[in-house]
Design a protein around this motif. Structure first.
Motif, short mmCIF file in Angstrom:
data_model
loop_
_atom_site.label_atom_id
_atom_site.label_comp_id
_atom_site.label_asym_id
_atom_site.label_seq_id
_atom_site.Cartn_x
_atom_site.Cartn_y
_atom_site.Cartn_z
N HIS A 68 0.84 -1.21 0.00
CA HIS A 68 0.00 0.00 0.00
C HIS A 68 0.87 1.26 0.00
O HIS A 68 0.61 2.20 -0.75
CB HIS A 68 -0.92 -0.02 1.22
CG HIS A 68 -1.79 1.17 1.34
ND1 HIS A 68 -2.83 1.44 0.47
CD2 HIS A 68 -1.79 2.18 2.24
CE1 HIS A 68 -3.42 2.56 0.83
NE2 HIS A 68 -2.81 3.03 1.90
N GLU B 290 -7.84 -7.77 -4.36
CA GLU B 290 -8.47 -6.58 -3.77
C GLU B 290 -9.75 -6.97 -3.03
O GLU B 290 -10.01 -6.49 -1.93
CB GLU B 290 -8.77 -5.59 -4.89
CG GLU B 290 -9.09 -4.20 -4.45
CD GLU B 290 -9.24 -3.29 -5.66
OE1 GLU B 290 -10.15 -3.53 -6.48
OE2 GLU B 290 -8.45 -2.35 -5.78
N LYS C 162 -7.68 -7.74 -9.03
CA LYS C 162 -9.05 -7.46 -8.59
C LYS C 162 -9.52 -8.49 -7.57
O LYS C 162 -10.17 -8.15 -6.59
CB LYS C 162 -10.01 -7.45 -9.79
CG LYS C 162 -9.82 -6.29 -10.72
CD LYS C 162 -10.30 -5.03 -10.09
CE LYS C 162 -10.27 -3.89 -11.07
NZ LYS C 162 -10.56 -2.62 -10.44
N THR D 79 -3.41 -2.61 -11.85
CA THR D 79 -4.50 -2.98 -10.95
C THR D 79 -5.74 -3.45 -11.70
O THR D 79 -6.67 -3.98 -11.08
CB THR D 79 -4.90 -1.82 -10.02
OG1 THR D 79 -5.35 -0.72 -10.79
CG2 THR D 79 -3.74 -1.43 -9.11
#
Length: 113
Positions: free
Chosen positions: A31, A61, A58, A52
């Motif tokens: 991050h 995430e 994904k 991303t």
């Protein structure tokens, strides 16, 4: 060695809370790297944002959102234990917190949130 207490749902909730916290802590350097790319320049940030869009990213995430929700739900359960004491419905609290964590992940996956 008696392993019966480890088969209890509250022990599983304890483990999920600790493991989710550990995995979230391991995520933090990534991050900060992403935030650093935003500071470094527009081209570098655009490259990161293109990366991303990868389906694997994904999925990761979505997993991250589930980890956050699970850790939050587990923390709220621990706070309830601290302030309300032990209740007979601990298994229900575990099931509700797990369900809420999965619901948040599903909503995120469906782009509802």
């Amino acid at each position: 060695m008696d392993l019966r207490p480890r088969a209890h749902p509250t022990y599983l909730a304890f483990v999920v809370h600790r493991v989710s916290g550990l995995l979230l802590a391991l995520f933090l350097p990534l991050h900060f790297w992403a935030l650093g790319s935003a500071i470094s320049g527009e081209a570098r940030l655009d490259g990161f944002l293109r990366w991303t869009e990868n389906p694997l990213v994904k999925a990761a995430e979505t997993g991250l959102v589930v980890l956050l929700a699970a850790h939050l739900a587990g923390g709220l359960r621990v706070m309830a234990l601290e302030f309300l004491g032990w209740r007979k419905r601990q298994k229900d609290m575990v099931a509700i917190s797990a369900g809420l964590a999965l619901l948040v992940g599903l909503l995120f996956l469906l782009n509802v949130v």
